[in-house]
Structure formats: structure tokens, C-alpha cells
Enzyme design. Structure first.
Site, PDB file in Angstrom:
ATOM      1  CD  GLU A  94      -7.273  -2.616  -3.001  1.00 21.04           C
ATOM      2  OE1 GLU A  94      -6.331  -2.950  -2.233  1.00 21.04           O
ATOM      3  OE2 GLU A  94      -7.531  -1.437  -3.294  1.00 21.04           O
TER       4      GLU A  94
ATOM      5  CG  HIS B 280      -2.020   1.015   1.143  1.00 23.64           C
ATOM      6  ND1 HIS B 280      -1.865   2.321   1.562  1.00 23.64           N
ATOM      7  CD2 HIS B 280      -3.288   0.927   0.654  1.00 23.64           C
ATOM      8  CE1 HIS B 280      -2.992   2.979   1.349  1.00 23.64           C
ATOM      9  NE2 HIS B 280      -3.862   2.166   0.810  1.00 23.64           N
TER      10      HIS B 280
END
Length: 381
Positions: free
Chosen positions: A316, A263
Site C-alpha cells: 500500500e 504485513h
């Protein structure tokens, strides 16, 4: 000669605005909405409660929530004119169709530039856009399947209605709650690409619909909103536990990203991923244990191949697992994300609209030094 300020590529770690909406603390693995821990909100609140929080900067009383739901209800049903448009858009990808349909819905309202209307009118435009977005997406999905769109049911909450309008079946309480928790977790997440896009457009004084359509365009990029389905596709490609290590190493050797990991902000566990893992476990299913095994090996191999870099699952990875178990079709994973993020976008647009300063950075020219003589006849060579 004006003095320019050099900033990192992609504006990484550059603060471009003040906000009271929320914050992401990547080193701590924590984020919040208006001072409330977002994960705790997902555990204890309904989507409508958090929607109210984002809109009014406080959690509602029961009476305020009932009034809020009554205010939103008329906006959840598609007008005949919008219904007539959607069959022409249903063949497109959901986000491509949403760009056009949402623009049409906002233009038909019609929405006025945020610069020209007061805060109450802007807020009402935001409620309309947030309420109509899931209706548009589910209607287009059903039309694409050769089915008629469904109106929302007054007895169902936001997430349950979304699943009902998409599948035609009232979801189980567990499935509806799982999707609701996912939606709450993804309402807002700092100045990501789509949120920043929305604020840049809002800073010009354009109408709220224009800013939202721009945000949808940014979200459609696979590096931003397209990873939940891709992460699940990776599990399919691996196939089984015996193939995990070979698949991971093959992807890394080929220089490909492993979707669902890493991320731009978090340097530790993504709190959204941790919570969604527990949500997936509550739904049960063989895919949950397999996903957990893949997660463990990916983290271990990444630590071996990329020592010094801390790479963990992002939202996700388990979002795909949760939505699969809740019955959401894979092409609707990112659109489902959009139905929550539109609330966060709207809160950011309303906040930006209170500031009349246009966002206008500069670019550094790196081409051939000017000026170059223009040929007398206008032709090169």
C-alpha cells in the site's frame, strides 16, 4: 462427542484448502501466479496476458490473447439498464456503490448457482464480472463529479482504458504502464480476507456474483483494502523532512498503526513494495524522494522501538505514490485495487466450485453455562 481441533485466532497459518492458483512465501519475500513469479509478470506482461493466465492456467499465444480480448470486449460496456441505476448509487462510497451495482449486473445477466452450471458457463460469468467492474467504478466516479460515463475505447489496453474512463483523458504511456504494473501485482495474494470470503460463499454453491459481492464487502474494511490512500495521507500529515521523526514517534506513542508498514505474511521486504518503489522512481516527482526518506526512518525507528520485529513497507505504501503520480484520485485508490483483485477472486471462485465440500468451521461457546431456566411467564426479573 466429536473431537474438535483448536486453531489460532484469525486462522493464522492454518491451511484450509489446496490451490493451484498461487502461493505467498512470507519468509522468502516471494509470491507467484500459477508458478510464474508475479513481479516478473508485472515487468514483462500486459494485464490481459496475466488475466488469461489466471483464467486458463497458462500464458496465451498472441492469437489466443486476441481471441480473449474479443471475448471480453462486449462485457466492458454498461447496459442501458445498469447505466440508469448508477446515478442512484454515485453518492455512496465507490465500494458501497459497487456492491449494489455489481449485484444488479450479475442478477440481470442472470447468473445461476455455480453448483448448477458447467465450468464453461462459470468461466464466462467470471469474464463478464471482471470486465464490467472497472466500467461500473469509473462510471460512478464520473457521475459523482457531475460528468457523463464514458465507454471504453477499443484502441486502449485495460489500464489505459481504466484511466481514460475515469478521467476523460488518454493517459501517457508511462502512467498507463505504471498502473498496469500495480494491477498485475495485486491480482491475487493467497487466502487474504476477501479471497477467503469469496471461497466460503462459493463453497455453498451460490452464483459467482454473490461470491464477488461478498469479497467486495470484505475488501471495504480499512484493515484490508483501504490503506493506499491512508498511507499517502500520512505523508501529507508529516508535511516535510523535518517533521518525520516527531510524527512517527507520536503515532507509535499513541498506539496507532503506521499505515503502509507491516504485513500479516511477509517477514521481510514485500516484493510488491520493492517493485512499486522502482515504478514510482520511473515516474519521478518530489513525493518519491520524500516517501523514500519516510520509509527509511519508519523502518529505523520501528527497529528501535520494536526490537526483534521486522517491519517493512507493504504494497500500500508505494501503491499510493504510484497512483497519485498516475492521476488516480485518492477516493479511487481502493476501487482501483478492486479492478485487479476481482480477477484473482474469480479464479479462486472457479477453483472452489470444483469442490462440493461446504466450508463450515465451528465456534467455541464461552457464554454463561447452559441451560438456564426460562421464567414461566417469559419475562426476566
Amino acid at each position: 462427542m466429536p473431537e474438535f481441533i483448536e486453531v489460532p485466532k484469525g486462522l493464522d497459518r492454518v491451511i484450509v484448502a489446496d490451490t493451484e492458483i498461487g502461493d505467498v512465501r512470507g519468509e522468502e519475500g516471494f509470491y507467484h501466479y500459477r508458478q510464474y513469479n508475479a513481479v516478473e509478470l508485472a515487468k514483462h506482461c500486459s494485464f490481459e496476458q496475466v488475466w488469461y493466465l489466471m483464467t486458463h492456467a497458462e500464458l496465451p499465444t498472441r492469437e489466443q490473447l486476441d481471441a480473449f480480448k474479443a471475448q471480453v470486449a462486449p462485457y466492458r460496456t454498461l447496459t442501458p439498464e445498469l447505466r440508469a441505476l448508477l446515478p442512484h448509487l454515485a453518492a455512496a462510497s465507490p465500494l458501497d456503490g459497487l456492491r449494489t451495482a455489481l449485484s444488479a449486473a450479475c442478477a440481470a445477466r442472470p447468473m445461476q448457482p455455480v453448483l448448477d452450471i458447467d465450468e464453461a458457463a462459470r468461466a464466462d460469468d467470471a469474464l463478464f464480472a471482471c470486465a464490467v467492474t472497472p466500467a461500473i467504478l469509473t462510471a460512478m466516479w464520473r457521475l459523482k463529479q457531475g460528468q457523463e460515463p464514458l465507454d471504453p475505447r477499443p484502441d486502449l489496453g485495460y489500464a489505459a482504458n481504466y484511466l481514460y474512463m475515469m478521467t476523460g483523458e488518454v493517459p501517457s504511456e508511462a502512467a498507463a504502464r505504471a498502473v498496469e504494473r500495480y494491477l498485475i501485482l495485486t491480482i491475487d495474494h493467497g487466502f487474504n480476507a476477501s479471497t477467503f470470503t469469496a471461497r466460503v460463499i462459493a463453497s455453498t454453491g451460490a452464483d459467482l456474483g454473490a461470491a464477488l459481492v461478498g469479497a467486495v464487502g470484505a475488501l471495504s474494511g480499512p484493515l484490508h483494502g483501504g490503506a493506499p490512500a491512508r498511507a499517502l495521507d500520512a505523508l501529507d500529515a508529516i508535511g516535510g523532512p523535518d517533521n518525520i521523526d516527531a510524527w512517527i514517534r507520536g503515532e507509535l506513542e499513541a498506539g496507532r498503526r503506521i499505515m503502509g508498514f507491516g504485513h500479516a505474511v511477509y517477514k521481510t521486504d514485500d516484493p510488491r513494495s520493492l517493485h512499486l518503489r522502482s515504478v514510482a522512481e520511473s515516474l519521478d516527482g518530489e513525493i518519491v524522494d520524500f516517501a523514500k526518506t519516510v520509509e527509511r526512518r519508519v523502518v529505523e525507528i520501528l527497529a528501535e522501538v520494536k526490537p526483534g520485529r521486522k517491519l517493512y513497507t507493504n504494497v500500500e505504501f508505494y501503491a499510493g505514490v504510484v497512483m497519485e503520480l498516475a492521476g488516480v484520485p485518492r477516493p479511487m485508490f481502493t476501487p482501483t485495487f478492486t479492478t485487479s483483485r476481482v480477477v484473482g477472486w474469480s479464479a479462486n471462485i472457479l477453483e472452489q466450485a470444483r469442490d462440493s465440500k461446504i466450508i463450515r468451521p465451528r465456534a467455541r461457546y464461552v457464554g454463561t453455562p447452559p441451560p438456564v431456566d426460562v421464567p414461566g411467564d417469559g419475562f426476566a426479573g
